[in-house]
Design a protein around this motif. Sequence first.
Motif, PDB file in Angstrom:
ATOM      1  N   SER A 164       0.837  -1.199   0.000  1.00 10.59           N
ATOM      2  CA  SER A 164       0.000   0.000   0.000  1.00 10.59           C
ATOM      3  C   SER A 164       0.868   1.243   0.000  1.00 10.59           C
ATOM      4  O   SER A 164       2.010   1.221   0.458  1.00 10.59           O
ATOM      5  N   ALA A 165       0.313   2.322  -0.534  1.00 14.23           N
ATOM      6  CA  ALA A 165       1.006   3.611  -0.557  1.00 14.23           C
ATOM      7  C   ALA A 165       0.024   4.702  -0.172  1.00 14.23           C
ATOM      8  O   ALA A 165      -1.183   4.584  -0.396  1.00 14.23           O
ATOM      9  N   ARG A 166       0.562   5.777   0.407  1.00 11.40           N
ATOM     10  CA  ARG A 166      -0.255   6.828   1.011  1.00 11.40           C
ATOM     11  C   ARG A 166      -1.085   7.636   0.005  1.00 11.40           C
ATOM     12  O   ARG A 166      -2.276   7.820   0.202  1.00 11.40           O
ATOM     13  N   THR A 167      -0.449   8.174  -1.037  1.00  9.36           N
ATOM     14  CA  THR A 167      -1.165   9.050  -1.976  1.00  9.36           C
ATOM     15  C   THR A 167      -0.786   8.699  -3.411  1.00  9.36           C
ATOM     16  O   THR A 167       0.218   8.026  -3.652  1.00  9.36           O
ATOM     17  N   GLY A 168      -1.556   9.230  -4.351  1.00  9.76           N
ATOM     18  CA  GLY A 168      -1.232   9.041  -5.758  1.00  9.76           C
ATOM     19  C   GLY A 168       0.147   9.568  -6.103  1.00  9.76           C
ATOM     20  O   GLY A 168       0.800   9.068  -7.013  1.00  9.76           O
ATOM     21  N   GLY A 169       0.605  10.561  -5.372  1.00 11.42           N
ATOM     22  CA  GLY A 169       1.941  11.091  -5.564  1.00 11.42           C
ATOM     23  C   GLY A 169       3.036  10.125  -5.157  1.00 11.42           C
ATOM     24  O   GLY A 169       4.210  10.339  -5.445  1.00 11.42           O
ATOM     25  N   HIS A 170       2.648   9.043  -4.499  1.00 10.62           N
ATOM     26  CA  HIS A 170       3.601   7.998  -4.108  1.00 10.62           C
ATOM     27  C   HIS A 170       3.526   6.785  -5.047  1.00 10.62           C
ATOM     28  O   HIS A 170       3.979   5.695  -4.702  1.00 10.62           O
ATOM     29  N   ALA A 171       2.983   6.981  -6.243  1.00 10.17           N
ATOM     30  CA  ALA A 171       2.869   5.886  -7.215  1.00 10.17           C
ATOM     31  C   ALA A 171       4.230   5.281  -7.528  1.00 10.17           C
ATOM     32  O   ALA A 171       4.348   4.074  -7.745  1.00 10.17           O
ATOM     33  N   TYR A 172       5.259   6.104  -7.535  1.00  9.48           N
ATOM     34  CA  TYR A 172       6.599   5.592  -7.821  1.00  9.48           C
ATOM     35  C   TYR A 172       7.049   4.612  -6.736  1.00  9.48           C
ATOM     36  O   TYR A 172       7.732   3.627  -7.030  1.00  9.48           O
ATOM     37  N   LEU A 173       6.673   4.856  -5.482  1.00 12.45           N
ATOM     38  CA  LEU A 173       7.025   3.929  -4.403  1.00 12.45           C
ATOM     39  C   LEU A 173       6.234   2.628  -4.520  1.00 12.45           C
ATOM     40  O   LEU A 173       6.783   1.544  -4.323  1.00 12.45           O
ATOM     41  N   LEU A 174       4.947   2.745  -4.839  1.00  9.28           N
ATOM     42  CA  LEU A 174       4.115   1.551  -5.000  1.00  9.28           C
ATOM     43  C   LEU A 174       4.642   0.708  -6.159  1.00  9.28           C
ATOM     44  O   LEU A 174       4.835  -0.504  -6.018  1.00  9.28           O
ATOM     45  N   ALA A 175       4.876   1.344  -7.304  1.00  7.61           N
ATOM     46  CA  ALA A 175       5.351   0.607  -8.479  1.00  7.61           C
ATOM     47  C   ALA A 175       6.701  -0.047  -8.188  1.00  7.61           C
ATOM     48  O   ALA A 175       6.919  -1.209  -8.553  1.00  7.61           O
ATOM     49  N   SER A 176       7.606   0.673  -7.532  1.00  8.26           N
ATOM     50  CA  SER A 176       8.926   0.097  -7.208  1.00  8.26           C
ATOM     51  C   SER A 176       8.793  -1.114  -6.304  1.00  8.26           C
ATOM     52  O   SER A 176       9.467  -2.131  -6.520  1.00  8.26           O
ATOM     53  N   ALA A 177       7.932  -1.020  -5.287  1.00  7.55           N
ATOM     54  CA  ALA A 177       7.745  -2.144  -4.369  1.00  7.55           C
ATOM     55  C   ALA A 177       7.107  -3.335  -5.084  1.00  7.55           C
ATOM     56  O   ALA A 177       7.484  -4.491  -4.852  1.00  7.55           O
ATOM     57  N   ILE A 178       6.157  -3.073  -5.965  1.00  6.19           N
ATOM     58  CA  ILE A 178       5.517  -4.160  -6.713  1.00  6.19           C
ATOM     59  C   ILE A 178       6.524  -4.816  -7.657  1.00  6.19           C
ATOM     60  O   ILE A 178       6.607  -6.042  -7.736  1.00  6.19           O
ATOM     61  N   LEU A 179       7.303  -4.003  -8.349  1.00  3.27           N
ATOM     62  CA  LEU A 179       8.306  -4.567  -9.260  1.00  3.27           C
ATOM     63  C   LEU A 179       9.344  -5.390  -8.503  1.00  3.27           C
ATOM     64  O   LEU A 179       9.745  -6.460  -8.971  1.00  3.27           O
ATOM     65  N   ALA A 180       9.762  -4.913  -7.334  1.00  2.00           N
ATOM     66  CA  ALA A 180      10.725  -5.679  -6.533  1.00  2.00           C
ATOM     67  C   ALA A 180      10.121  -7.011  -6.105  1.00  2.00           C
ATOM     68  O   ALA A 180      10.798  -8.048  -6.145  1.00  2.00           O
ATOM     69  N   ALA A 181       8.843  -6.997  -5.718  1.00  2.00           N
ATOM     70  CA  ALA A 181       8.182  -8.238  -5.302  1.00  2.00           C
ATOM     71  C   ALA A 181       8.000  -9.184  -6.485  1.00  2.00           C
ATOM     72  O   ALA A 181       8.168 -10.402  -6.337  1.00  2.00           O
ATOM     73  N   ILE A 182       7.670  -8.656  -7.653  1.00  2.00           N
ATOM     74  CA  ILE A 182       7.546  -9.500  -8.847  1.00  2.00           C
ATOM     75  C   ILE A 182       8.900 -10.132  -9.164  1.00  2.00           C
ATOM     76  O   ILE A 182       8.988 -11.336  -9.440  1.00  2.00           O
ATOM     77  N   ASP A 183       9.966  -9.334  -9.120  1.00  2.00           N
ATOM     78  CA  ASP A 183      11.313  -9.861  -9.390  1.00  2.00           C
ATOM     79  C   ASP A 183      11.698 -10.943  -8.391  1.00  2.00           C
ATOM     80  O   ASP A 183      12.323 -11.938  -8.756  1.00  2.00           O
ATOM     81  N   GLU A 184      11.318 -10.739  -7.133  1.00  2.00           N
ATOM     82  CA  GLU A 184      11.636 -11.727  -6.095  1.00  2.00           C
ATOM     83  C   GLU A 184      10.903 -13.033  -6.343  1.00  2.00           C
ATOM     84  O   GLU A 184      11.447 -14.118  -6.175  1.00  2.00           O
ATOM     85  N   ARG A 185       9.648 -12.929  -6.752  1.00  2.00           N
ATOM     86  CA  ARG A 185       8.831 -14.123  -6.991  1.00  2.00           C
ATOM     87  C   ARG A 185       9.155 -14.808  -8.303  1.00  2.00           C
ATOM     88  O   ARG A 185       9.043 -16.026  -8.418  1.00  2.00           O
ATOM     89  N   ASN A 186       9.453 -14.010  -9.332  1.00  2.00           N
ATOM     90  CA  ASN A 186       9.678 -14.529 -10.678  1.00  2.00           C
ATOM     91  C   ASN A 186      10.928 -13.895 -11.281  1.00  2.00           C
ATOM     92  O   ASN A 186      10.830 -13.039 -12.144  1.00  2.00           O
ATOM     93  N   PRO A 187      12.097 -14.333 -10.835  1.00  2.00           N
ATOM     94  CA  PRO A 187      13.324 -13.748 -11.397  1.00  2.00           C
ATOM     95  C   PRO A 187      13.373 -13.971 -12.915  1.00  2.00           C
ATOM     96  O   PRO A 187      12.878 -14.978 -13.419  1.00  2.00           O
ATOM     97  N   ARG A 188      13.974 -13.041 -13.593  1.00  2.00           N
ATOM     98  CA  ARG A 188      14.079 -13.172 -15.063  1.00  2.00           C
ATOM     99  C   ARG A 188      15.062 -14.243 -15.441  1.00  2.00           C
ATOM    100  O   ARG A 188      15.983 -14.571 -14.840  1.00  2.00           O
TER     101      ARG A 188
END
Length: 188
Positions: A164-188
């Motif tokens: 979760s992220a606080r505001t729409g202005g924190h979309a970069y934090l949400l996207a970064s955390a989601i991408l890190a979790a995707i990479d952790e679960r499904n490494p390229r």
Amino acid sequence: MTRRVAILIEGDFFEKEIFYYEQRFAEAGVEAHFVSRLWGQESLTFLGHEYRAPLNCTRSFEGWSDEDLASYDALIVPSGMVADRLRYTDDVAGIPPASALLERAFALPLLKGIICHGLWLAAPVRHVVAARRMTCHNNLLGDAAAYGVDYVDEDVVVDGDLISARTGGHAYLLASAILAAIDERNPR
């Protein structure tokens, strides 16, 4: 294996957030699919909140099976009025279709991203966020308490498969955390 995220969309979306997701996920090699209720139409064009920017949506989540939903790495509920508009239901005795989709997502191992006012979508299915560590917009602190959320006063919070992220202005934090979790679960 194609990595992809489903991002819920409706009218009055926060353009800077949505357009950031389009670019950021593509940059990371992750397909971003905008999905909504299309009400039997082949497509709908939704307008943003500030600039009235159009976004054409051609993917409906209506009729998705659990397998369809599980084919995504993450489901994102964005900020702005998207969640409020998606809470609409013709059947006032039932759960709105988008809230039912969120409930089903919580029963699956895919990542769930909820940002800012996106927490509103959980109102009819509060049990999915009850006792979960989350942040939200300061305007939703009462909602978070009513839903039983374990509120954390931070800009981004990761609680297992819920980010979760606080505001729409924190979309970069949400996207970064989601991408890190995707990479952790499904490494390229």
